[in-house]
Design a protein around this motif. Structure first.
Motif, PDB file in Angstrom:
ATOM      1  N   MET A 143       0.127  12.832   9.525  1.00 11.81           N
ATOM      2  CA  MET A 143       0.636  11.937   8.485  1.00 11.81           C
ATOM      3  C   MET A 143      -0.421  11.725   7.395  1.00 11.81           C
ATOM      4  SD  MET A 143       2.860   8.815   9.793  1.00 11.81           S
ATOM      5  CE  MET A 143       3.487   9.726  11.195  1.00 11.81           C
ATOM      6  N   ALA A 144      -0.009  11.741   6.176  1.00  5.64           N
ATOM      7  CA  ALA A 144      -0.973  11.632   5.085  1.00  5.64           C
ATOM      8  C   ALA A 144      -1.541  10.222   5.016  1.00  5.64           C
ATOM      9  CB  ALA A 144      -0.307  11.986   3.770  1.00  5.64           C
ATOM     10  N   VAL A 145      -2.770  10.126   4.630  1.00  6.11           N
ATOM     11  CA  VAL A 145      -3.416   8.819   4.498  1.00  6.11           C
ATOM     12  C   VAL A 145      -3.722   8.601   3.021  1.00  6.11           C
ATOM     13  CG1 VAL A 145      -5.514   7.538   5.054  1.00  6.11           C
ATOM     14  CG2 VAL A 145      -4.386   8.903   6.806  1.00  6.11           C
ATOM     15  N   ASP A 146      -3.577   7.383   2.589  1.00 11.26           N
ATOM     16  CA  ASP A 146      -3.871   7.061   1.194  1.00 11.26           C
ATOM     17  C   ASP A 146      -5.382   7.155   0.977  1.00 11.26           C
ATOM     18  OD1 ASP A 146      -4.095   6.118  -1.308  1.00 11.26           O
ATOM     19  OD2 ASP A 146      -2.904   4.296  -0.988  1.00 11.26           O
TER      20      ASP A 146
ATOM     21  N   ARG B 167      -7.346   7.184  -1.567  1.00 11.00           N
ATOM     22  CA  ARG B 167      -8.002   6.312  -2.528  1.00 11.00           C
ATOM     23  C   ARG B 167      -8.626   5.085  -1.870  1.00 11.00           C
ATOM     24  NH1 ARG B 167      -5.532   2.638  -4.852  1.00 11.00           N
ATOM     25  NH2 ARG B 167      -3.587   3.466  -4.032  1.00 11.00           N
TER      26      ARG B 167
ATOM     27  N   ARG C  43     -13.493   3.497   5.481  1.00 13.70           N
ATOM     28  CA  ARG C  43     -13.843   4.007   6.796  1.00 13.70           C
ATOM     29  C   ARG C  43     -15.363   3.948   6.989  1.00 13.70           C
ATOM     30  NH1 ARG C  43     -10.524   9.271   8.337  1.00 13.70           N
ATOM     31  NH2 ARG C  43      -8.909   7.915   7.547  1.00 13.70           N
TER      32      ARG C  43
ATOM     33  N   ARG D 133     -10.802  -5.539  -0.192  1.00  7.56           N
ATOM     34  CA  ARG D 133      -9.418  -5.295  -0.579  1.00  7.56           C
ATOM     35  C   ARG D 133      -8.778  -6.567  -1.125  1.00  7.56           C
ATOM     36  NH1 ARG D 133      -8.206  -1.973   4.008  1.00  7.56           N
ATOM     37  NH2 ARG D 133      -7.324  -3.803   4.955  1.00  7.56           N
TER      38      ARG D 133
ATOM     39  N   GLN E 101      -7.031  -7.060  -4.867  1.00 13.26           N
ATOM     40  CA  GLN E 101      -5.678  -7.554  -5.112  1.00 13.26           C
ATOM     41  C   GLN E 101      -5.702  -8.735  -6.077  1.00 13.26           C
ATOM     42  OE1 GLN E 101      -3.701  -8.691  -1.561  1.00 13.26           O
ATOM     43  NE2 GLN E 101      -3.264  -6.599  -0.956  1.00 13.26           N
TER      44      GLN E 101
ATOM     45  N   VAL F 101       7.511 -12.842   4.122  1.00 10.93           N
ATOM     46  CA  VAL F 101       6.481 -12.043   3.466  1.00 10.93           C
ATOM     47  C   VAL F 101       5.781 -12.840   2.369  1.00 10.93           C
ATOM     48  CG1 VAL F 101       7.552  -9.848   4.056  1.00 10.93           C
ATOM     49  CG2 VAL F 101       8.097 -10.926   1.884  1.00 10.93           C
TER      50      VAL F 101
ATOM     51  N   ARG G  86       4.163   2.894  -6.896  1.00 13.42           N
ATOM     52  CA  ARG G  86       3.136   3.793  -6.374  1.00 13.42           C
ATOM     53  C   ARG G  86       2.732   3.371  -4.948  1.00 13.42           C
ATOM     54  NH1 ARG G  86      -1.908   3.570  -7.206  1.00 13.42           N
ATOM     55  NH2 ARG G  86      -1.797   1.835  -8.689  1.00 13.42           N
ATOM     56  N   ARG G  87       2.551   2.064  -4.777  1.00 11.82           N
ATOM     57  CA  ARG G  87       2.122   1.568  -3.470  1.00 11.82           C
ATOM     58  C   ARG G  87       3.219   1.719  -2.419  1.00 11.82           C
ATOM     59  NH1 ARG G  87      -2.555  -2.008  -3.814  1.00 11.82           N
ATOM     60  NH2 ARG G  87      -3.310  -1.862  -5.950  1.00 11.82           N
TER      61      ARG G  87
ATOM     62  N   ALA H 111       3.203   5.265  -1.326  1.00 11.65           N
ATOM     63  CA  ALA H 111       2.050   5.520  -0.445  1.00 11.65           C
ATOM     64  C   ALA H 111       2.351   5.009   0.966  1.00 11.65           C
ATOM     65  CB  ALA H 111       0.805   4.846  -1.009  1.00 11.65           C
TER      66      ALA H 111
ATOM     67  N   ASN I 224       4.935   7.131   2.632  1.00  9.13           N
ATOM     68  CA  ASN I 224       4.305   8.397   2.991  1.00  9.13           C
ATOM     69  C   ASN I 224       3.557   8.255   4.312  1.00  9.13           C
ATOM     70  OD1 ASN I 224       3.561  11.041   2.658  1.00  9.13           O
ATOM     71  ND2 ASN I 224       1.721  10.532   1.466  1.00  9.13           N
ATOM     72  N   LYS I 225       2.856   7.109   4.457  1.00  5.06           N
ATOM     73  CA  LYS I 225       2.091   6.892   5.683  1.00  5.06           C
ATOM     74  C   LYS I 225       2.978   6.865   6.911  1.00  5.06           C
ATOM     75  CE  LYS I 225      -1.541   4.197   3.793  1.00  5.06           C
ATOM     76  NZ  LYS I 225      -2.086   2.867   3.664  1.00  5.06           N
ATOM     77  N   VAL I 226       4.178   6.274   6.789  1.00  7.04           N
ATOM     78  CA  VAL I 226       5.055   6.207   7.957  1.00  7.04           C
ATOM     79  C   VAL I 226       6.015   7.398   8.002  1.00  7.04           C
ATOM     80  CG1 VAL I 226       4.910   3.697   8.067  1.00  7.04           C
ATOM     81  CG2 VAL I 226       6.773   4.767   6.785  1.00  7.04           C
ATOM     82  N   GLY I 227       5.824   8.368   7.081  1.00 10.15           N
ATOM     83  CA  GLY I 227       6.597   9.604   7.125  1.00 10.15           C
ATOM     84  C   GLY I 227       8.037   9.468   6.667  1.00 10.15           C
TER      85      GLY I 227
ATOM     86  N   ARG J 140       6.879  -1.953   5.196  1.00  7.86           N
ATOM     87  CA  ARG J 140       6.969  -3.225   4.467  1.00  7.86           C
ATOM     88  C   ARG J 140       5.839  -4.169   4.871  1.00  7.86           C
ATOM     89  NH1 ARG J 140      12.075  -6.710   5.570  1.00  7.86           N
ATOM     90  NH2 ARG J 140      10.846  -7.144   7.427  1.00  7.86           N
TER      91      ARG J 140
ATOM     92  N   HIS K  24       1.384  -4.292   1.122  1.00  5.24           N
ATOM     93  CA  HIS K  24       0.522  -5.118   0.267  1.00  5.24           C
ATOM     94  C   HIS K  24      -0.873  -5.264   0.857  1.00  5.24           C
ATOM     95  CE1 HIS K  24       2.276  -7.693   3.266  1.00  5.24           C
ATOM     96  NE2 HIS K  24       1.598  -8.754   2.866  1.00  5.24           N
ATOM     97  N   LYS K  25      -1.206  -4.356   1.820  1.00  6.02           N
ATOM     98  CA  LYS K  25      -2.534  -4.331   2.432  1.00  6.02           C
ATOM     99  C   LYS K  25      -2.978  -5.706   2.922  1.00  6.02           C
ATOM    100  CE  LYS K  25      -4.156  -0.309  -0.087  1.00  6.02           C
ATOM    101  NZ  LYS K  25      -3.487   0.565   0.882  1.00  6.02           N
TER     102      LYS K  25
ATOM    103  N   LEU L 261       0.113   4.909  14.569  1.00  6.63           N
ATOM    104  CA  LEU L 261       0.162   4.410  13.195  1.00  6.63           C
ATOM    105  C   LEU L 261      -0.637   3.107  13.070  1.00  6.63           C
ATOM    106  CD1 LEU L 261       1.673   5.672  10.849  1.00  6.63           C
ATOM    107  CD2 LEU L 261       3.652   4.266  11.410  1.00  6.63           C
TER     108      LEU L 261
ATOM    109  N   GLN M  66      -4.223   3.770  13.026  1.00  6.94           N
ATOM    110  CA  GLN M  66      -4.690   4.228  11.705  1.00  6.94           C
ATOM    111  C   GLN M  66      -4.983   3.058  10.778  1.00  6.94           C
ATOM    112  OE1 GLN M  66      -2.285   6.961   9.532  1.00  6.94           O
ATOM    113  NE2 GLN M  66      -2.054   8.362  11.278  1.00  6.94           N
TER     114      GLN M  66
END
Lengths: 335, 223
Positions: free
Chosen positions: A1-4, A6, A12, A21, A25, A244, B118-119, B122, B125-128, B152, B156-157, B181, B184
């Motif tokens: 799976m791709a990792v962001d 940036r 890491r 982070r 924000q 959220v 964009r986020r 991303a 993409n991470k969760v496929g 979700r 928002h990190k 996941l 990661q």
């Protein structure tokens, strides 16, 4: 799976990354917060608007109820404004008619009317001599022929006196003093009909006010209930938004916009209803005025009236939504 | 530095049932831990307290520098923005697309539309699930829905990622993928706390494990 990449790579290497982070924000939010906030408002306003027409029939019915509730007081107020305009056209100044004794000749009447001018409780006097009275009577009454049959003029001379003070308590006193004068047969205060008209207009105003308040309450309840149903149907969304980190204001916003849209559309529809009703009345009113030999033209709501209607409607729509949301906001919590 | 700490926390319901009693533990920043125990042991209650969906009857919960018992109602949303949550029942909205589900936290935090898009991509993409952004989540499989929920939660990190039985309805292979996941996200600095009763899986993951039984913390150590 791709990792962001940036974000991932530097973090890491440096484990206490969350602090950085968080700072990142915050910086973004500060720089663009205002612009994004405005954009968000626009977006929510647009979404609330299109949501109205996602269910056209219920929306239309709600709007029709709102329009009728708003149009009724608007229509009555317009009618009342017309009545007031009509009565403004008449001489508001109360007059005292002094019917002089029949044995007074023209010269004596003239002398008497001049002497009245010296009194400080009268502003002006106008003498209608017996001859003049007869001419006017002929013209206006339509009984000219009957008068011709009489040997002599049956009418007394009349003095139309304009009191200097027009207070409702003072007028009868002035009238009483004039009545005392030996030349005067009878003094009549021409204000009862005006008082009655004023009382009637006041009553009508009150009635329209009470009716208007009741109908405003109806608008509040209709909008409130409509928004309540909308909240009920979007309960899941509210729960998720709160989970959220959506603030109360954020959750409230789409519903407040819905309320404002209901207010706006209700006002526009109400305006159309009022103008249409006035259009229906235009012809009979003009015809009636013509029969009274008046060139009275009924006026519509006008710009100020339309603005007032719009303002009231917007405030009521917003307030109805706010009350409904405020009531349900605390009740719907994630569980 | 401690990110989450429970100090002698108890939760008693009006019915008299005690969901948690005298629970104390500390989760450091950047740590990953499992929370386990039989159903009804108090796992969900503990997670819900961190989210402030519930308040303790006794004791203090501190997240970051903030003691949650002193958090005003209007500050609650900002507290929740620091936390991403994955629910067993996903809590997805089926009246909108996958993309619109995932973008919600970003809209709430005040991100601009382009930045947010964009986020979201991303995160998907991470969760496929990048190719499913326009789908309605109802048309996705249970595992895919769970991954939308994860996207979700992390889009928002957040500082903290909480998951309540995230592999509840999934087959072992999918469960393992989901756990990987979470690992990661932990590796890039997110503090992760996962409630699960899948003991076999937890053992294989080799992370700190907190064990609850009848509301008491009875074990705290490496799995």
């Amino acid at each position: 799976m791709a990792v962001d990449n940036r974000n991932a790579r530097p973090e890491r290497r440096e484990p206490p990354a969350p602090v950085r982070r968080g700072a990142e924000q915050h910086r973004i939010a500060l720089r663009d917060r205002n612009r994004n906030w405005r954009r968000h408002h626009l977006l929510v306003a647009r979404q609330s608007w299109s949501r109205l027409f996602a269910t056209p029939l219920p929306t239309l019915i709600t709007l029709a109820v709102l329009a009728i509730a708003l149009a009724l007081p608007g229509f009555l107020l317009t009618g009342l404004a017309n009545v007031q305009r009509l009565s403004d056209g008449w001489d508001h100044e109360p007059r005292i008619s002094l019917y002089l004794r029949a044995d007074l000749d023209d010269a004596a009447a003239d002398r008497f009317s001049r002497s009245l001018l010296l009194r400080d409780d009268l502003a002006s006097v106008e003498l209608v001599s017996r001859e003049q009275g007869l001419i006017e009577f002929r013209q206006l009454s339509g009984f000219g022929n009957i008068v011709d049959l009489l040997d002599e003029n049956p009418l007394p001379a009349v003095i139309l006196a304009q009191p200097a003070r027009t207070g409702l308590t003072e007028l009868p006193l002035i009238k009483a003093r004039l009545q005392e004068l030996p030349e005067v047969d009878e003094a009549v205060l021409d204000m009862e009909w005006l008082q009655r008209l004023n009382a009637f207009v006041l009553l009508a105003e009150r009635t329209v006010l009470v009716l208007g308040l009741l109908l405003a309450l109806a608008v509040l309840l209709v909008v409130g209930n409509t928004i309540r149903l909308a909240i009920e149907s979007r309960r899941d969304e509210i729960v998720v938004a709160k989970l959220v980190g959506g603030t109360d204001a954020w959750v409230r916003r789409p519903f407040l916009y819905s309320g404002v849209w209901y207010g706006l559309l209700g006002a526009v529809l109400a305006w159309c209803l009022i103008q249409f009703s006035l259009l229906l009345l235009q012809e009979p009113v003009t015809e009636l005025a013509r029969l009274y030999r008046s060139d009275f033209e009924p006026s519509g709501l006008g710009f100020a009236g339309a603005l007032l209607l719009l303002g009231c409607s917007l405030v009521l729509g917003w307030l109805g939504a706010w009350l409904a949301v405020g009531h349900h906001m605390r009740e719907i919590e994630p569980s | 530095m401690a990110l989450i700490s429970f100090d002698n926390v108890s939760k008693r319901y009006p019915s008299g049932q005690e969901a948690l009693s005298n629970v104390s533990f500390t989760l450091r920043e950047g740590e990953m831990a499992f929370l386990t125990g039989h159903s009804g042991a108090g796992k969900s209650t503990l997670l819900r307290m961190i989210m402030l969906m519930e308040r303790p009857s006794q004791g203090d919960v501190v997240v970051g520098e903030q003691n949650l018992s002193r958090l005003a109602r209007r500050e609650l949303p900002y507290h929740r923005r620091r936390i991403g949550v994955v629910f067993q029942n996903h809590q997805l909205l089926f009246d909108r697309s996958v993309f619109e589900n995932v973008v919600l936290p970003l809209q709430i935090c005040g991100y601009g539309a382009e930045d947010a898009a964009r986020r979201v991509r991303a995160a998907l993409n991470k969760v496929g699930l990048l190719d499913k952004e326009k789908f309605n989540p109802i048309s996705l499989s249970s595992g895919e829905q769970q991954r939308v929920g994860i996207a979700r939660a992390i889009v928002h990190k957040p500082q903290v990622l909480l998951a309540d039985e995230p592999t509840g309805n999934l087959d072992p292979q999918l469960s393992e993928e989901i756990m990987k996941l979470f690992q990661q996200f932990n590796r890039v600095g997110t503090t992760v706390l996962i409630a699960s009763h899948d003991l076999g899986l937890i053992e294989r993951m080799r992370h700190r494990t907190l064990v609850l039984r009848n509301g008491r913390l009875i074990a705290d150590g490496r799995g």
